[in-house]
Structures are given as structure tokens and as C-alpha cells.
Scaffold this active site. Structure first.
Site, PDB file in Angstrom:
ATOM      1  N   ALA A   1       0.354  -0.997  -0.124  1.00 16.36           N
ATOM      2  CA  ALA A   1      -0.076  -0.181  -0.214  1.00 16.36           C
ATOM      3  C   ALA A   1       0.753   1.204   0.554  1.00 16.36           C
ATOM      4  O   ALA A   1       2.034   1.386   0.291  1.00 16.36           O
ATOM      5  CB  ALA A   1      -0.643   0.004   0.572  1.00 16.36           C
TER       6      ALA A   1
ATOM      7  N   THR B   1      -8.077   0.040   6.913  1.00 17.83           N
ATOM      8  CA  THR B   1      -7.391   1.554   8.466  1.00 17.83           C
ATOM      9  C   THR B   1      -8.309   1.194   8.999  1.00 17.83           C
ATOM     10  O   THR B   1      -9.934   2.042   8.445  1.00 17.83           O
ATOM     11  CB  THR B   1      -6.708   2.161   7.371  1.00 17.83           C
ATOM     12  OG1 THR B   1      -6.652   3.007   8.680  1.00 17.83           O
ATOM     13  CG2 THR B   1      -7.722   2.887   6.658  1.00 17.83           C
TER      14      THR B   1
ATOM     15  N   TYR C   1      -5.586   9.447   2.626  1.00 18.27           N
ATOM     16  CA  TYR C   1      -5.568   7.877   2.797  1.00 18.27           C
ATOM     17  C   TYR C   1      -6.798   7.269   2.617  1.00 18.27           C
ATOM     18  O   TYR C   1      -6.605   6.149   1.945  1.00 18.27           O
ATOM     19  CB  TYR C   1      -3.696   8.070   3.009  1.00 18.27           C
ATOM     20  CG  TYR C   1      -3.909   6.966   4.123  1.00 18.27           C
ATOM     21  CD1 TYR C   1      -3.040   5.952   3.247  1.00 18.27           C
ATOM     22  CD2 TYR C   1      -4.527   6.317   5.421  1.00 18.27           C
ATOM     23  CE1 TYR C   1      -2.957   4.165   3.885  1.00 18.27           C
ATOM     24  CE2 TYR C   1      -3.866   4.860   6.263  1.00 18.27           C
ATOM     25  CZ  TYR C   1      -3.333   3.812   5.471  1.00 18.27           C
ATOM     26  OH  TYR C   1      -3.575   2.985   6.077  1.00 18.27           O
TER      27      TYR C   1
ATOM     28  N   TRP D   1      -2.555   1.600  14.055  1.00 21.91           N
ATOM     29  CA  TRP D   1      -1.020   2.195  14.957  1.00 21.91           C
ATOM     30  C   TRP D   1      -0.406   1.317  14.634  1.00 21.91           C
ATOM     31  O   TRP D   1       0.060   0.842  16.009  1.00 21.91           O
ATOM     32  CB  TRP D   1      -1.538   2.904  16.395  1.00 21.91           C
ATOM     33  CG  TRP D   1      -2.822   4.064  16.041  1.00 21.91           C
ATOM     34  CD1 TRP D   1      -3.947   5.056  15.225  1.00 21.91           C
ATOM     35  CD2 TRP D   1      -3.023   4.296  17.582  1.00 21.91           C
ATOM     36  NE1 TRP D   1      -3.958   5.583  15.840  1.00 21.91           N
ATOM     37  CE2 TRP D   1      -3.840   5.914  16.923  1.00 21.91           C
ATOM     38  CE3 TRP D   1      -2.664   4.753  18.433  1.00 21.91           C
ATOM     39  CZ2 TRP D   1      -4.006   7.345  18.061  1.00 21.91           C
ATOM     40  CZ3 TRP D   1      -2.883   5.168  19.421  1.00 21.91           C
ATOM     41  CH2 TRP D   1      -3.538   6.807  18.979  1.00 21.91           C
TER      42      TRP D   1
HETATM   43  N1  LIG Z   1       0.813   1.402   9.426  1.00 29.52           N
HETATM   44  C1  LIG Z   1      -0.294   1.559  10.015  1.00 29.52           C
HETATM   45  O1  LIG Z   1      -0.096   2.213  10.390  1.00 29.52           O
HETATM   46  C2  LIG Z   1      -1.515   0.905   9.840  1.00 29.52           C
HETATM   47  C3  LIG Z   1      -2.368   1.439  10.131  1.00 29.52           C
HETATM   48  C4  LIG Z   1      -3.810   0.677   9.714  1.00 29.52           C
HETATM   49  C5  LIG Z   1      -3.429  -0.019   8.334  1.00 29.52           C
HETATM   50  N2  LIG Z   1      -2.245  -0.179   7.869  1.00 29.52           N
HETATM   51  C6  LIG Z   1      -2.313  -1.137   6.373  1.00 29.52           C
HETATM   52  O2  LIG Z   1      -1.514  -2.512   6.929  1.00 29.52           O
HETATM   53  C7  LIG Z   1      -1.262  -2.414   5.149  1.00 29.52           C
HETATM   54  C8  LIG Z   1       0.449  -2.526   5.406  1.00 29.52           C
HETATM   55  O3  LIG Z   1       0.836  -1.811   6.124  1.00 29.52           O
HETATM   56  P1  LIG Z   1       2.522  -1.907   6.365  1.00 29.52           P
HETATM   57  O4  LIG Z   1       2.210  -0.444   7.721  1.00 29.52           O
HETATM   58  O5  LIG Z   1       3.249  -2.611   6.584  1.00 29.52           O
HETATM   59  O6  LIG Z   1       3.121  -0.640   5.208  1.00 29.52           O
HETATM   60  P2  LIG Z   1       4.505  -0.164   4.827  1.00 29.52           P
HETATM   61  O7  LIG Z   1       5.329  -1.170   5.375  1.00 29.52           O
HETATM   62  O8  LIG Z   1       4.435   0.826   4.226  1.00 29.52           O
HETATM   63  O9  LIG Z   1       4.805  -1.409   3.497  1.00 29.52           O
HETATM   64  C9  LIG Z   1       4.071  -1.122   2.339  1.00 29.52           C
HETATM   65  C10 LIG Z   1       4.481  -1.783   1.425  1.00 29.52           C
HETATM   66  O10 LIG Z   1       3.955  -1.884   0.039  1.00 29.52           O
HETATM   67  C11 LIG Z   1       4.831  -1.207  -0.880  1.00 29.52           C
HETATM   68  N3  LIG Z   1       4.323  -0.709  -2.263  1.00 29.52           N
HETATM   69  C12 LIG Z   1       4.231   0.788  -2.173  1.00 29.52           C
HETATM   70  N4  LIG Z   1       3.418   0.846  -3.514  1.00 29.52           N
HETATM   71  C13 LIG Z   1       2.893  -0.822  -4.269  1.00 29.52           C
HETATM   72  C14 LIG Z   1       2.989  -1.529  -5.325  1.00 29.52           C
HETATM   73  N5  LIG Z   1       2.154  -0.846  -6.257  1.00 29.52           N
HETATM   74  N6  LIG Z   1       3.162  -2.914  -5.418  1.00 29.52           N
HETATM   75  C15 LIG Z   1       3.648  -3.263  -4.401  1.00 29.52           C
HETATM   76  N7  LIG Z   1       4.373  -2.859  -3.273  1.00 29.52           N
HETATM   77  C16 LIG Z   1       4.195  -1.512  -3.760  1.00 29.52           C
HETATM   78  C17 LIG Z   1       6.127  -0.232  -0.429  1.00 29.52           C
HETATM   79  O11 LIG Z   1       7.097   0.083  -0.661  1.00 29.52           O
HETATM   80  P3  LIG Z   1       7.675   1.599  -0.744  1.00 29.52           P
HETATM   81  O12 LIG Z   1       8.622   1.465   0.455  1.00 29.52           O
HETATM   82  O13 LIG Z   1       8.581   1.438  -1.798  1.00 29.52           O
HETATM   83  O14 LIG Z   1       6.944   2.520  -1.193  1.00 29.52           O
HETATM   84  C18 LIG Z   1       5.988  -0.971   1.559  1.00 29.52           C
HETATM   85  O15 LIG Z   1       7.200  -1.701   1.056  1.00 29.52           O
HETATM   86  C19 LIG Z   1      -1.834  -1.291   4.570  1.00 29.52           C
HETATM   87  O16 LIG Z   1      -2.996  -1.816   4.198  1.00 29.52           O
HETATM   88  C20 LIG Z   1      -1.706  -0.498   5.452  1.00 29.52           C
HETATM   89  O17 LIG Z   1      -2.753   0.738   4.588  1.00 29.52           O
HETATM   90  C21 LIG Z   1      -1.172   0.092   7.932  1.00 29.52           C
END
Ligand SMILES: NC(=O)c1ccc[n+]([C@@H]2O[C@H](COP(=O)([O-])OP(=O)(O)OC[C@H]3O[C@@H](n4cnc5c(N)ncnc54)[C@H](OP(=O)(O)O)[C@@H]3O)[C@@H](O)[C@H]2O)c1
Length: 275
Positions: free
Chosen positions: A49, A90, A114, A139
Site C-alpha cells: 500500500a 484502516t 489515504y 497504529w
Molecule cells: N502502518 C499502520 O499504522 C497501518 C494502519 C492501518 C492499516 N495499515 C495497512 O496495513 C498494510 C501494511 O502496512 P505497513 O505499515 O506494513 O506498510 P509499509 O511498511 O509501508 O509497507 C507497504 C509496502 O508496500 C509497498 N508498495 C507500495 N506501492 C506498491 C506497489 N505498487 N506494488 C507493490 N508494493 C508496493 C511499499 O513500498 P515503498 O516503501 O517502496 O513504497 C512498502 O514496502 C497496508 O495495507 C496499510 O494500509 C497500516
């Protein structure tokens, strides 16, 4: 960050084939189809994402392409195979005005690009008719990510005093607990939308106080209002997610956020001398 935890905590007797963005860009339908043909998966876990919430405000087109359109492409490709899509969403799809924990069927009203893009992704999955498990969480922190715990520790190490917002409430969630709950839901045939977070709730300020306490840092931390700390993206004031539906299926609730945080932070202190 979540993808790593899903890899590390894969239950025994299953095979997971991970893809980096370079290997599989989810905005490219040909790459999706090739990967599906090669792997013939039963389940696809999509942890990709655009997650930098404030950057999303100025990069709307790109954000909707990744969090909306690409998720739709993935869902349509999966629908043709009969496999199951596990996708993560989210609390930011809600506006935070309800004043009590959000249920899965509460009406969304995102305040940010977002949140709107993630809601678009959810809707495209449902519209595709593919078998799905959508897990909304919030979070997150854990290994290999950019997150609040690390930010607070970095700031505290370089400043005598920090200010943290005290009027946004949520549930800090350890990605390991989320990954394990995801697999537990899969094992029990969970389908549709589920909310999954560690239990309990706090403000960002209370979260920061706990992080500093567990880090043994004496940096002064003071509460401030959202207005005193303006950011490009608006965030919900109270976006605690009710996990009752998950608890009924799993028969337990996830551990309190303080306990999960203590566990995570205890691992940060393993001396590198132990090889
Ligand atoms: N972190 C939070 O607090 C949170 C809260 C609620 C929900 N979520 C959801 O949980 C999920 C995982 O989150 P996370 O925190 O693990 O996110 P993350 O660490 O940012 O990992 C997301 C990964 O997706 C990659 N990405 C972006 N565009 C892409 C594409 N077109 N094709 C393939 N990969 C791509 C990113 O690469 P780049 O880094 O190169 O862009 C990144 O490595 C997401 O769906 C997020 O919306 C997260």
C-alpha cells in the site's frame, strides 16, 4: 512492515512466496497475472500500500492508483481463480465522530486522501465478487517499518522535551499480533470484514509516555492538541475499532497494547554481542 511479520509468523506446513515491489508491482495487471499463473496460490496476502498518510494529500493520483485501482485489479484476477484475497485496511476510513468503538458495518467517512483511497480499495474488492478477508487495523508498529515507536525514540534521544497529540485515541497494534490473528482467522474460515487490533486504547501522548518509560529515557513529554500540531492529513479523533466480531470467531481477544509494546521493546535491547 506487516509483510515481514506475515512471513516470519507463517504457521507450520504452509508455503509463502513473498514478492518485493520490484518483483510484483500491484498496479501492473500483467505482473499480477504472471505471478498468479506461476504460484497458483490458494490465498493471496496483500500487504502492499501507499502508507505515508501525510504525503498522500499531495499525491492523490498515485495513492488511488495503488490503494484503490491496483487492489481492484488484484481482486478481479483473484476472482477468476477462486483463490482468497486477504487485504488490510484502516481505521482512517472512519471520521472519528462516533465516540465509541467502530463496528465493521458502521458507515465510513474518511477525512483524508489515504482513508478515502483505502475505502476505495475495500469497495473494489467487494464489487469484484472475489472471496475475501478484509482486516482493518490501526497504529501499527514492528520490525522493519517506519512507525511511531521509532519516531518517538529518535526524537527523545535528540531533544530535551517533546510534545505529542493527546486528543486522538486509538489502539496501538503490534504487527506480530496482527499477523498471528490473520492466520488464526484464515484457519477458522473468517471471511468478509474484520477489525483486528491489540486490546485497550490510548492517545498518542499516552502511547509516547509508555514508549519512553519502557526505553528508560527521561525526556520530558507534554500533551498538546491536534490544532497545536497541524499536519497535512486530517485524522479521526476517536477511531478505536471494536474487535468483538474477531473475538467471537477466535474465542479470545488480542493482548493489551501495553503488553505487546513491552514485548516488542524488550527485543530492541538484545545486545549485538550475542551472536
Ligand atoms: N502502518 C499502520 O499504522 C497501518 C494502519 C492501518 C492499516 N495499515 C495497512 O496495513 C498494510 C501494511 O502496512 P505497513 O505499515 O506494513 O506498510 P509499509 O511498511 O509501508 O509497507 C507497504 C509496502 O508496500 C509497498 N508498495 C507500495 N506501492 C506498491 C506497489 N505498487 N506494488 C507493490 N508494493 C508496493 C511499499 O513500498 P515503498 O516503501 O517502496 O513504497 C512498502 O514496502 C497496508 O495495507 C496499510 O494500509 C497500516
Amino acid at each position: 512492515m506487516l509483510a515481514r511479520a506475515l512471513q516470519t509468523h507463517l504457521p507450520e506446513h504452509h508455503t509463502l512466496i513473498p514478492f518485493t515491489e520490484a518483483e510484483l508491482n500491484i498496479t501492473d495487471v500483467k505482473q499480477i497475472r504472471d505471478a498468479m499463473d506461476r504460484c497458483q496460490p490458494d490465498v493471496i496476502l496483500n500487504a502492499a500500500a501507499f502508507t505515508r498518510v501525510d504525503d498522500c494529500e499531495s499525491r492523490q493520483e498515485e495513492v488511488f492508483r495503488v490503494n484503490g485501482m491496483a487492489v481492484g485489479l488484484l481482486a478481479e484476477a483473484i476472482q477468476l481463480t477462486g483463490a482468497l484475497l486477504v487485504h488490510f485496511s484502516t481505521d482512517y476510513i472512519f471520521d472519528g465522530g462516533k465516540g465509541s468503538p467502530y463496528f465493521e458495518d458502521d458507515t465510513p467517512n474518511p477525512l483524508s486522501i489515504y482513508g478515502a483511497s483505502k475505502l476505495d480499495g475495500e469497495r473494489r474488492i467487494i464489487a469484484s465478487g472475489c472471496r475475501h478477508l478484509i482486516i482493518r487495523t490501526q497504529w501499527l508498529y514492528g520490525e522493519g517499518g517506519v512507525h511511531f515507536v521509532q519516531t518517538i525514540r529518535n526524537l527523545a534521544a535528540s531533544r530535551p522535551e517533546i510534545r505529542v497529540v493527546d486528543d486522538q485515541i486509538g489502539s496501538p497494534t503490534h504487527v506480530v499480533d496482527l499477523a498471528q490473528a490473520t492466520y488464526a482467522l484464515l484457519e477458522r474460515g473468517g471471511a468478509g470484514i474484520f477489525h483486528v487490533t491489540n486490546s485497550g486504547q490510548c492517545s498518542w501522548f499516552e502511547f509516547a509516555v509508555k514508549i519512553l518509560q519502557l526505553s528508560g529515557l527521561s525526556t520530558k513529554v507534554s500533551p498538546c492538541s491536534t490544532e497545536a500540531f497541524p499536519r497535512p492529513a486530517h485524522r479521526p479523533r476517536y477511531s478505536v475499532l471494536s474487535c468483538e466480531k474477531m473475538e467471537k470467531v477466535l474465542g479470545y481477544r488480542l493482548r493489551p497494547w501495553e503488553e505487546a509494546l513491552r514485548d516488542y521493546m524488550s527485543l530492541l535491547y538484545i545486545p549485538s554481542a550475542i551472536n
